[in-house]
Write a protein that holds these residues in place. Structure first.
Motif, mmCIF file in Angstrom:
data_model
loop_
_atom_site.group_PDB
_atom_site.id
_atom_site.type_symbol
_atom_site.label_atom_id
_atom_site.label_comp_id
_atom_site.label_asym_id
_atom_site.label_seq_id
_atom_site.Cartn_x
_atom_site.Cartn_y
_atom_site.Cartn_z
ATOM 1 N N VAL A 1 0.971 -1.172 0.068
ATOM 2 C CA VAL A 1 0.035 0.090 0.063
ATOM 3 C C VAL A 1 0.667 1.167 0.091
ATOM 4 O O VAL A 1 0.396 2.301 0.066
ATOM 5 N N CYS B 1 0.309 4.214 2.023
ATOM 6 C CA CYS B 1 -1.087 4.912 1.610
ATOM 7 C C CYS B 1 -0.747 6.220 0.799
ATOM 8 O O CYS B 1 -1.716 7.085 0.615
ATOM 9 N N CYS C 1 -1.252 11.393 0.482
ATOM 10 C CA CYS C 1 -1.560 10.334 1.301
ATOM 11 C C CYS C 1 -2.741 10.207 1.599
ATOM 12 O O CYS C 1 -3.214 11.114 2.582
ATOM 13 N N PRO D 1 -5.172 7.736 3.130
ATOM 14 C CA PRO D 1 -5.512 6.143 3.526
ATOM 15 C C PRO D 1 -6.843 5.745 3.176
ATOM 16 O O PRO D 1 -7.099 4.478 3.033
ATOM 17 N N THR E 1 -7.025 3.997 0.118
ATOM 18 C CA THR E 1 -6.225 2.641 0.095
ATOM 19 C C THR E 1 -7.483 1.662 0.645
ATOM 20 O O THR E 1 -7.473 0.569 0.136
ATOM 21 N N LEU F 1 -4.118 2.926 8.300
ATOM 22 C CA LEU F 1 -5.402 2.532 8.202
ATOM 23 C C LEU F 1 -6.283 2.477 9.152
ATOM 24 O O LEU F 1 -5.877 2.126 10.287
ATOM 25 N N ALA G 1 -3.831 4.882 -6.062
ATOM 26 C CA ALA G 1 -3.628 4.559 -4.566
ATOM 27 C C ALA G 1 -2.177 4.247 -4.105
ATOM 28 O O ALA G 1 -2.083 4.388 -2.872
ATOM 29 N N SER G 2 -1.449 3.605 -4.697
ATOM 30 C CA SER G 2 -0.259 3.137 -4.533
ATOM 31 C C SER G 2 0.863 2.875 -5.819
ATOM 32 O O SER G 2 0.281 3.002 -6.943
#
Length: 242
Positions: A16, A19, A26, A28, A31, A59, A224-225
């Protein structure tokens, strides 16, 4: 999520990237939405905590439980994060029989989780790892994982970010072949916006229980990543006798 046919469960692995998406943000919650999209019964996450300082968790586990139906295998880590060296295993339905938290050898601090689970579809040993950036470290880490892969007749699913893009004789993952069967070339999962390298892997013993490994390639996952998630169906029904 509906029960998979034939005693199958969906296993997934997802780095991830703390995140942080390909847009440098960033987020989260983004994610978490990707994790829900995947629809896994068991998922291994890497880089789930901040790396420095108090290694704070990133998370929202309560939200993951609400929208994805997954709960974490709790680890003892001595800091504010949820994971063990950033590794976190989330499970839909199952009983944790045993957990081992392994410190892997090498120049960087790396670790792995070995979790014996009794899932609704059958027993399984999950090995979740994030290997190092240096090839010599990866070679030692593979040997360490193999040393923890025995002990009983549970089927094994090993997954994570292996950080290895080489193939055949040059691959640090080559020793896995004698224990898990043919490694193959994997599926390209990195970088997420234009996948070229098969850094993320799912392998199993016996290898016959593992279906085709696929990337989860959605518009959200591409943002997302820097890694795309990978997933595969695993047939656990009768796997002990396979």
């Amino acid at each position: 999520m509906a029960k998979q046919p034939g005693g199958e469960a969906i296993f997934a692995s997802y780095n991830v990237h703390k995140c942080v998406g390909t847009d440098g943000r960033c987020l989260p919650e983004r994610t978490v939405e990707v994790i829900a999209e995947i629809g896994a019964d068991v998922i291994a996450l890497q880089e789930a905590d901040r790396r420095f300082g108090d290694r704070a968790a990133l998370l929202d586990l309560d939200r993951i439980a609400r929208i994805a139906g997954l709960v974490p295998v709790p680890v003892a880590n001595g800091h504010a994060g949820h994971g063990w060296h950033g590794n976190l295993v989330l499970v839909r339905e199952g009983l944790v029989r045993e957990l081992r938290q392994i410190s892997l050898p090498g120049l960087e601090p790396r670790g792995a989780l070995v979790v014996d689970l009794d899932l609704t579809r059958g027993p399984v040993r999950v090995m979740a790892a994030h290997l190092g950036l240096l090839r010599q470290s990866r070679i030692m880490q593979v040997e360490a994982l193999l040393a923890h892969s025995g002990g009983d007749d549970r089927p094994i699913v090993l997954m994570g970010d292996m950080n290895e893009w080489r193939h055949q004789r040059r691959s640090a993952l080559r020793p896995f072949g004698s224990h898990f069967g043919p490694m193959g070339r994997g599926v390209a999962s990195f970088p997420s916006y234009f996948p070229l390298l098969a850094l993320d892997r799912i392998i199993a013993r016996p290898h016959t229980i593992l279906g085709p490994v696929e990337v989860h390639d959605s518009p959200l996952a591409r943002k997302a990543s820097d890694h795309l998630p990978i997933k595969a169906r695993v047939s656990l029904e009768g796997a002990i006798d396979a």
